[in-house]
Design an enzyme around this catalytic site. Structure first.
Site, PDB file in Angstrom:
ATOM      1  N   SER A  92      -6.596   5.326   0.069  1.00 24.41           N
ATOM      2  CA  SER A  92      -6.957   4.035  -0.514  1.00 24.41           C
ATOM      3  C   SER A  92      -8.449   3.783  -0.329  1.00 24.41           C
ATOM      4  O   SER A  92      -9.022   4.059   0.729  1.00 24.41           O
ATOM      5  CB  SER A  92      -6.173   2.904   0.162  1.00 24.41           C
ATOM      6  N   ASP A 114       0.807  -1.219   0.000  1.00 25.56           N
ATOM      7  CA  ASP A 114       0.000   0.000   0.000  1.00 25.56           C
ATOM      8  C   ASP A 114       0.844   1.276   0.000  1.00 25.56           C
ATOM      9  O   ASP A 114       0.312   2.376  -0.028  1.00 25.56           O
ATOM     10  CB  ASP A 114      -0.926  -0.008   1.231  1.00 25.56           C
ATOM     11  N   GLN A 156      -5.362  -1.762  -6.834  1.00 26.14           N
ATOM     12  CA  GLN A 156      -5.915  -0.847  -5.834  1.00 26.14           C
ATOM     13  C   GLN A 156      -6.570   0.340  -6.518  1.00 26.14           C
ATOM     14  O   GLN A 156      -6.051   0.860  -7.510  1.00 26.14           O
ATOM     15  CB  GLN A 156      -4.823  -0.345  -4.887  1.00 26.14           C
TER      16      GLN A 156
END
Length: 293
Positions: free
Chosen positions: A235, A210, A285
């Site tokens: 995110s 991430d 993502q």
């Protein structure tokens, strides 16, 4: 292991408060919310601790629902969805202040033989020839929102040796380029003893996944990111597939690209390779990417 890595492993060592309920703490955040990779990794730890040790994670799908409060514990409740002959499925809800902040579905599989093929590893510079984060970030400290941001970024990433294969977005702000980026990463120290398990290595990769995936979106528009104040991001959802065994304490190439951004959202795709060219994970993502007004 380095102290920073030891601290990160402590962060992932959740307290079990009931059979399927766990509690985790947070490290101090650069922004006033919990780092998404931390919540995803802790949720995967919680799921993995309810699964037989001979089954390893092969996929996860997650949604970031609310910003996490770094000053409060996070409670992870595991739902044992299915225990099959080959696959095990778990659902995890992370709760703070009485509200869900994160949702994870993860699937685990007992090893079996099967057909084998993969994409080739893309060209990338040798990680040993690249500058460390300690060498890279201070060079651009004057471009950040505050002089201390570079120092705090280093502190947040101290458990991981992360090296940019090309100039990072904050170094090339104002200069759009191909929406593609590469980083090499490994933990700052070698795992051994009881923490040296497939689950630990998978959770550490989840944590790192991430950190930089949305960088390629910024590159396409010449934006330096939140650290230089020209983009606000967070995110939204995160999916990973784990293809082959790997070690998070050995060099891994994170090859990242962005096929699209629109409507205040951007999509990032990543492939993770070992140094000898094995494709070990795929990542997708979507995140909020907004220009401040």
């Amino acid at each position: 292991m380095s102290k920073a890595l030891d601290d990160l492993l402590d962060l992932l060592d959740l307290e079990r408060i009931e059979q399927d309920i766990f509690r985790g703490l947070s490290r101090s955040a650069i922004v006033p919310r919990v780092f998404g990779g931390q919540v995803a990794a802790q949720a995967l730890v919680a799921a993995g601790r309810t699964v037989p040790e001979d089954r390893t994670a092969h996929s996860l799908h997650a949604y970031f629902l609310r910003p996490g409060d770094p000053g409060a514990p996070i409670v992870y409740t595991v739902d044992r969805i299915r225990d099959g002959r080959s696959f095990t499925t778990r659902r995890v809800v992370a709760v703070q202040h009485g509200q869900p902040v994160f949702h994870l579905s993860a699937s685990f599989q007992e090893y079996e033989e099967g057909l084998e093929h993969q994409e080739p590893m893309p060209p990338a510079p040798d990680p040993d020839t690249l500058p460390t984060a300690e060498e890279t970030l201070p060079r651009y400290a004057d471009r950040f929102l505050h002089p201390s941001v570079a120092e705090r970024l280093l502190e947040a990433r101290a458990a991981v040796d992360l090296r940019y294969a090309q100039e990072p977005p904050f170094a090339t702000a104002g200069q759009p380029r191909e929406p593609r980026s590469q980083v090499w990463f490994r933990t700052n120290g070698t795992l051994s003893g009881e923490v040296d398990t497939p689950l630990t290595h998978t959770c550490l990769m989840t944590y790192v996944s991430d950190m930089t995936l949305l960088d390629s979106i910024l590159l396409a528009h010449g934006r330096g990111g939140w650290a230089v104040g020209d983009v606000v991001g967070a995110s939204l959802d995160h999916a990973m597939w784990f293809h082959r065994p790997f070690r998070a304490d050995e060099w891994l190439l994170y090859d990242q690209e962005s096929p699209t951004s629109q409507g205040g959202r951007g999509l990032g795709r990543g492939r993770i390779f070992t140094r000898d060219g094995r494709l070990v994970a795929s990542v997708i993502q979507e995140g909020v990417v907004r220009v401040p007004r």
